[in-house]
Design an enzyme around this catalytic site. Structure first.
Site, PDB file in Angstrom:
ATOM      1  CD  GLU A 200      -2.894  -1.315   2.265  1.00 29.29           C
ATOM      2  OE1 GLU A 200      -2.637  -0.681   3.310  1.00 29.29           O
ATOM      3  OE2 GLU A 200      -3.856  -2.077   2.165  1.00 29.29           O
ATOM      4  CD  GLU A 272      -4.540  -6.108   2.325  1.00 28.51           C
ATOM      5  OE1 GLU A 272      -5.431  -5.392   2.845  1.00 28.51           O
ATOM      6  OE2 GLU A 272      -3.348  -6.033   2.630  1.00 28.51           O
TER       7      GLU A 272
END
Length: 623
Positions: A200, A272
């Site tokens: 991220e 995810e």
């Protein structure tokens, strides 16, 4: 936005699961398992938007769990639970700060740190591995997995290739673990299919060359990928941080067609997908999710996915992280439990969602699923009432004199625990202003508790950083004590210099107070071992309470602390973590392996309690 707010706003929903069918790729759902990690050399190739294992299509059906959050005695059970649900891959974060607490001092074997053993257990059970070793992982873990010792450098810039101290530490970390990972790669006969470069990153920066440099460090050790990144689609589009040639994982998003224009011919998958959610202190209840319709859509298309998480485990010790805005406001610490509303709950029990997911996965499996393993035994124990054992005030180490407050990391090289600021002030009534408290301070005047200041902004808590000090009748001066407790370091977004203690200034009636005596109270093993017991029952908050629990049968248990205020709990010297009556968590999970037959020592440190409340053992997290 706060931690994963963007991701959750775009998270996979039943509507999204239906809409993504128009972007279906040509992958056979019958090719879900492929070959098993059998010790032979295997090759994962990235071709035509899909995963190819030894030349055959592979749908990666992954579930995430973290060895650092699971007692090593339960590793095999949790892996088998994931396999029995119908998954073929285990996704793993490695927490750098769990492996290297001090610079150059690595522990890769004790407790639940032997990640090589965990990965080999996955292989033994016929499960592939998706490895996410950092250096940064987020994961609601303290400092996002980065070692807090980095914060001892006043001007450190983490996640930056331009900071020589940070990059030297990263190189030392990768140089240490890469030789262990290399033989675990699938092309060397291991179960690791691919390795994530960073996590991220688009939520933090936009320097794609930083990611390239990290990838090059792995390649220096002969690890040739495939490599992956994982991020929110909107953030990737804004920051342009896709690393060419890597697998693109979407976090909480199903915009596959748009993402494919970024990734080119490389596969796009759900890096995810959230069957549950994280919980902060002060949330109304434990967070949950609704993922069944999304999972059904992914299976129908043959889309590869990773459930974050299939099993969460626990934030034992000081490992729970925190979230905040980029200016360090709206601080939200994560609770001790990492149950996450996952299909396998904190103590390894199959939830109702587990059985729903298992049925969906079984319908797309090429062979019958294994039986679901039995849940480990659980025990209750009757209420016991601890007694006062030691007073923090009788166990103060020698102070350090400072002119102005400084962060614990800079002043003491202290990453967690407490710190005490002490000086004399005039006896008159006064207004005390505490700026930069990280994260929770209790204020005393001549040994009497006055009030608290909390960095956590919540409707249940008193707002503001002002404490009104009453006058002292006798004498011209009084002693001011400010005891500061810390939560985990922020591990997401821009607030990556979240030092603890007091990082601002202290004013009395508008005048800045200087010249303090400061005591380091890290609450580590060394400090706890040397506690001097009380002679008489103390009346001042800041007490260690002890109870002896006698057990003739062992099992997992949840220790109920709903009668207590705020503090820490140890069982036989193992720090379970933090508790706080702010909720929603009132019970701390203790695995059976941390108990012992006969007498067990439970030690509680509470910031407010002067009278002990009963505690008891329960069978569930929920009160």
């Amino acid at each position: 936005m706060r931690r994963r707010d963007f991701l959750r706003l775009t998270a996979l929903t039943p509507l999204a699961a239906l809409s993504l069918r128009s972007h279906a790729v040509s992958v056979s759902t019958g090719a879900a398992t492929g070959q098993l990690p059998d010790g032979r050399l295997h090759r994962l190739e990235l071709k035509a938007h899909s995963f190819m294992l030894d030349g055959k299509p592979l749908q990666i059906r992954s579930g995430e769990m973290h060895p650092a959050r699971i007692p090593a005695e339960y590793w095999l059970h949790r892996i088998r639970m994931a396999k029995a649900m119908g998954l073929n891959t285990i996704s793993i974060y490695l927490m750098w700060n769990h492996l290297e607490r001090e610079p150059g001092e690595f522990d890769l074997h004790t407790g639940n740190r032997d990640f090589v053993r965990f990965i080999r257990l996955c292989q033994r059970e016929g499960m592939w591995v998706y490895l996410r070793p950092g250096p940064y992982i987020c994961g609601e873990w303290d400092y996002g997995g980065l070692p807090p010792y980095l914060l001892r450098k006043p001007d450190i810039r983490v996640r930056s290739r331009d900071d020589p101290d940070y990059m030297a530490a990263v190189r030392r970390y990768i140089d240490t673990i890469a030789p262990l990972i290399h033989p675990l790669m699938a092309y060397n006969g291991g179960p690791v299919l691919m390795l994530q470069v960073e996590n991220e990153y688009a939520s933090f920066g936009h320097d794609r060359d930083y990611l390239k440099q990290l990838q090059a460090l792995w390649e220096t050790h002969g690890i040739r990928g495939p490599f992956t990144i994982s991020d929110g689609l909107g953030q990737l589009q804004q920051q342009h941080t896709y690393l060419p040639g890597t697998v693109l994982g979407l976090d909480g998003d199903t915009g596959f067609a748009t993402a494919q224009t970024i990734a080119g011919d490389a596969p796009v998958w759900v890096g995810e997908g959230y069957p549950g959610w994280l919980t902060h202190w002060g949330d109304r209840d434990f967070q949950r999710g609704d993922f069944a319709a999304t999972l059904r859509g992914l299976l129908q298309q043959g889309r590869s996915f990773n459930l974050y998480v299939v099993h969460g485990g626990s934030n034992f010790g000081f490992s729970a992280g925190a979230n905040a805005k980029g200016d360090y406001s709206h601080f939200e610490p994560v609770i001790t439990s990492y149950d996450y509303g996952a299909p396998i709950n904190e103590r390894g029990e199959a939830t109702s969602e587990y059985h729903v997911f298992r049925a969906l996965l079984a319908a797309h499996a090429t062979q019958p699923l294994p039986d679901v393993p039995a849940t480990p035994p659980v025990i209750r124990f009757a209420a016991i009432t601890p007694v006062a054992h030691a007073s923090l005030w009788d166990n103060l180490p020698a102070p350090k004199a400072v002119k102005n407050p400084q962060a614990n990391e800079l002043l003491f090289a202290q990453d967690h625990g407490l710190v005490l600021y002490r000086r004399n002030i005039p006896a008159a009534a006064a207004a005390l202003m505490l700026d930069g408290v990280r994260d929770y301070a209790t204020v005393f005047r001549d040994g009497h508790y006055v009030d608290y200041v909390s960095r956590v902004q919540h409707a249940k808590l008193r707002a503001g950083n002002r404490v009104d000090l009453p006058a002292i009748v006798d004498g011209d001066a009084s002693q001011l004590d400010i005891l500061v407790d810390s939560f985990g370091h922020v591990g997401y977004g821009q607030a990556m210099a979240d030092r603890k203690g007091i990082v601002g200034s202290i004013h009395l009636n508008g005048d800045e107070l200087e010249d303090w005596d400061v005591h380091s109270l890290p609450l580590d093993d060394g400090y706890i071992r040397q506690l001097k017991p009380v002679v008489a029952a103390p009346s001042r908050p800041g007490i260690f309470f002890k109870a002896i629990l006698r057990l003739d049968r062992l099992g997992d248990s949840y220790i109920d602390l709903s009668g207590w205020a705020k503090g820490y709990l140890w069982v036989n010297g193992q720090l379970l973590g933090r508790y706080w009556n702010l909720g929603p968590q009132q019970r701390l999970y203790c695995p059976a392996s941390w108990f012992r037959h006969g007498d067990n020592e439970l030690l509680i440190f509470d910031l407010h309690q002067t009278v002990a409340a009963p505690i008891h053992g329960a069978t569930t997290l929920h009160v």
